[in-house]
Design a protein around this motif. Structure first.
Motif, PDB file in Angstrom:
ATOM      1  N   ALA A 168      48.109  43.518  38.843  1.00 40.95           N
ATOM      2  CA  ALA A 168      48.026  42.581  39.602  1.00 40.95           C
ATOM      3  C   ALA A 168      48.362  41.318  39.004  1.00 40.95           C
ATOM      4  O   ALA A 168      48.525  41.149  37.706  1.00 40.95           O
ATOM      5  CB  ALA A 168      46.497  42.585  39.685  1.00 40.95           C
ATOM      6  N   SER A 169      48.762  40.223  39.746  1.00 39.94           N
ATOM      7  CA  SER A 169      49.137  38.921  39.564  1.00 39.94           C
ATOM      8  C   SER A 169      47.974  37.822  39.716  1.00 39.94           C
ATOM      9  O   SER A 169      47.621  37.470  40.870  1.00 39.94           O
ATOM     10  CB  SER A 169      50.476  38.415  40.222  1.00 39.94           C
ATOM     11  N   PRO A 170      47.305  37.385  38.609  1.00 40.94           N
ATOM     12  CA  PRO A 170      46.378  36.516  38.970  1.00 40.94           C
ATOM     13  C   PRO A 170      46.856  35.253  39.672  1.00 40.94           C
ATOM     14  O   PRO A 170      46.100  34.575  40.208  1.00 40.94           O
ATOM     15  CB  PRO A 170      45.850  36.060  37.386  1.00 40.94           C
ATOM     16  N   TRP A 171      48.034  34.856  39.684  1.00 35.50           N
ATOM     17  CA  TRP A 171      48.498  33.787  40.308  1.00 35.50           C
ATOM     18  C   TRP A 171      48.834  33.810  41.708  1.00 35.50           C
ATOM     19  O   TRP A 171      49.210  33.175  42.257  1.00 35.50           O
ATOM     20  CB  TRP A 171      49.831  32.997  39.438  1.00 35.50           C
ATOM     21  N   ASN A 172      48.954  35.123  42.293  1.00 31.69           N
ATOM     22  CA  ASN A 172      49.229  35.522  43.638  1.00 31.69           C
ATOM     23  C   ASN A 172      48.074  35.302  44.304  1.00 31.69           C
ATOM     24  O   ASN A 172      47.211  36.341  44.654  1.00 31.69           O
ATOM     25  CB  ASN A 172      49.925  36.766  43.636  1.00 31.69           C
ATOM     26  N   LEU A 173      47.910  34.353  45.114  1.00 29.24           N
ATOM     27  CA  LEU A 173      46.661  33.873  45.815  1.00 29.24           C
ATOM     28  C   LEU A 173      46.644  34.636  47.189  1.00 29.24           C
ATOM     29  O   LEU A 173      45.704  34.640  47.915  1.00 29.24           O
ATOM     30  CB  LEU A 173      46.324  32.394  45.917  1.00 29.24           C
ATOM     31  N   ARG A 174      47.824  35.318  47.414  1.00 33.99           N
ATOM     32  CA  ARG A 174      47.843  35.968  48.924  1.00 33.99           C
ATOM     33  C   ARG A 174      47.154  37.328  48.593  1.00 33.99           C
ATOM     34  O   ARG A 174      46.799  37.976  49.701  1.00 33.99           O
ATOM     35  CB  ARG A 174      49.211  36.282  49.319  1.00 33.99           C
ATOM     36  N   ILE A 175      46.941  37.857  47.427  1.00 34.20           N
ATOM     37  CA  ILE A 175      46.277  39.119  47.165  1.00 34.20           C
ATOM     38  C   ILE A 175      45.133  38.914  46.139  1.00 34.20           C
ATOM     39  O   ILE A 175      45.111  38.214  45.212  1.00 34.20           O
ATOM     40  CB  ILE A 175      47.317  40.100  46.341  1.00 34.20           C
ATOM     41  N   ALA A 176      44.014  39.287  46.868  1.00 33.67           N
ATOM     42  CA  ALA A 176      42.549  38.983  45.825  1.00 33.67           C
ATOM     43  C   ALA A 176      41.731  40.572  46.048  1.00 33.67           C
ATOM     44  O   ALA A 176      42.059  41.182  46.719  1.00 33.67           O
ATOM     45  CB  ALA A 176      42.105  37.943  46.451  1.00 33.67           C
ATOM     46  N   ARG A 177      40.607  40.231  45.303  1.00 31.12           N
ATOM     47  CA  ARG A 177      39.615  41.395  45.305  1.00 31.12           C
ATOM     48  C   ARG A 177      38.905  41.150  46.324  1.00 31.12           C
ATOM     49  O   ARG A 177      38.149  40.112  46.702  1.00 31.12           O
ATOM     50  CB  ARG A 177      39.025  41.608  43.916  1.00 31.12           C
TER      51      ARG A 177
ATOM     52  N   LEU B  91      49.400  37.395  56.664  1.00 32.13           N
ATOM     53  CA  LEU B  91      50.278  37.719  55.648  1.00 32.13           C
ATOM     54  C   LEU B  91      50.474  38.899  55.230  1.00 32.13           C
ATOM     55  O   LEU B  91      51.385  39.324  54.340  1.00 32.13           O
ATOM     56  CB  LEU B  91      50.149  36.729  54.628  1.00 32.13           C
ATOM     57  N   ALA B  92      49.696  39.928  55.795  1.00 28.14           N
ATOM     58  CA  ALA B  92      49.761  41.352  55.527  1.00 28.14           C
ATOM     59  C   ALA B  92      51.229  42.034  55.300  1.00 28.14           C
ATOM     60  O   ALA B  92      51.747  42.740  54.451  1.00 28.14           O
ATOM     61  CB  ALA B  92      48.895  42.207  56.186  1.00 28.14           C
ATOM     62  N   LYS B  93      52.040  41.608  56.465  1.00 25.75           N
ATOM     63  CA  LYS B  93      53.309  42.120  56.493  1.00 25.75           C
ATOM     64  C   LYS B  93      54.300  41.333  56.093  1.00 25.75           C
ATOM     65  O   LYS B  93      55.638  41.471  55.819  1.00 25.75           O
ATOM     66  CB  LYS B  93      53.672  42.560  58.013  1.00 25.75           C
TER      67      LYS B  93
END
Length: 169
Positions: A97-106, A123-125
């Motif tokens: 996981a990239s902590p700086w990628n705010l598009r993907i989160a827990r 932004l899923a696709k």
């Protein structure tokens, strides 16, 4: 860990993956959304961009043109999406996981508590961003694939004619 990696590199000549890749879901992807590029040759231009000096140079570097032969290979038709990358992370690869990628989160919501989700469903696709080479390599391994070489990438984009773009110059 550094000593073990150094020892393995000296003994085998192969640098081991720093983070193991887990899960089998990716191997189900197969070659369905891939295209087979036929073997061929192309001339690499004598102009290229590099990142020596810590950043992308403002002007291209110059060298000799040369012919490159590429064996047949498969390449994905589509970019890896945020949704695809979440599937990879949730299949035992949270270390990628990239902590700086705010598009993907827990997620904090049921039934996905603790799972990686696309923070904004619109932004899923979209293509995953802020992923480095090691993370891309891990995803490719999980998917039963590999990253294309620089020459393969260039050949897939420009063909044997060496076009700037697949559709022409």
């Amino acid at each position: 860990v550094a000593d073990d990696v150094d020892k393995m590199l000296r003994e085998t000549g192969i640098l081991p993956d720093a983070i193991p890749v887990r899960g089998d879901e990716g191997k189900k992807l197969g070659t369905e959304n891939m295209v087979r590029i036929k073997a061929g040759e192309f001339t690499r231009p004598g102009e290229f961009w590099d990142s020596s000096g810590g950043g992308l140079n403002e002007k291209p570097s110059h060298g000799d043109k040369y012919r490159v032969r590429v064996a047949a290979f498969y390449i994905d038709k589509f970019k890896v999406t945020n949704e695809d990358y979440c599937q990879f992370l949730n299949d035992g690869n949270e270390s990628y996981a990239s902590p700086w990628n705010l598009r993907i989160a827990r997620s904090a919501l049921d039934p996905h508590i603790g799972k990686f989700v696309v923070a904004d469903r619109s932004l899923a696709k979209n293509p995953v961003v802020l992923v480095n080479w090691y993370q891309a390599k891990g995803y490719a391994k999980w998917a039963g694939k590999r990253l294309p070489t620089e020459a393969e990438w260039e050949f897939a984009a420009g063909g044997s004619e060496g076009r700037t773009y697949p559709w022409g110059n």
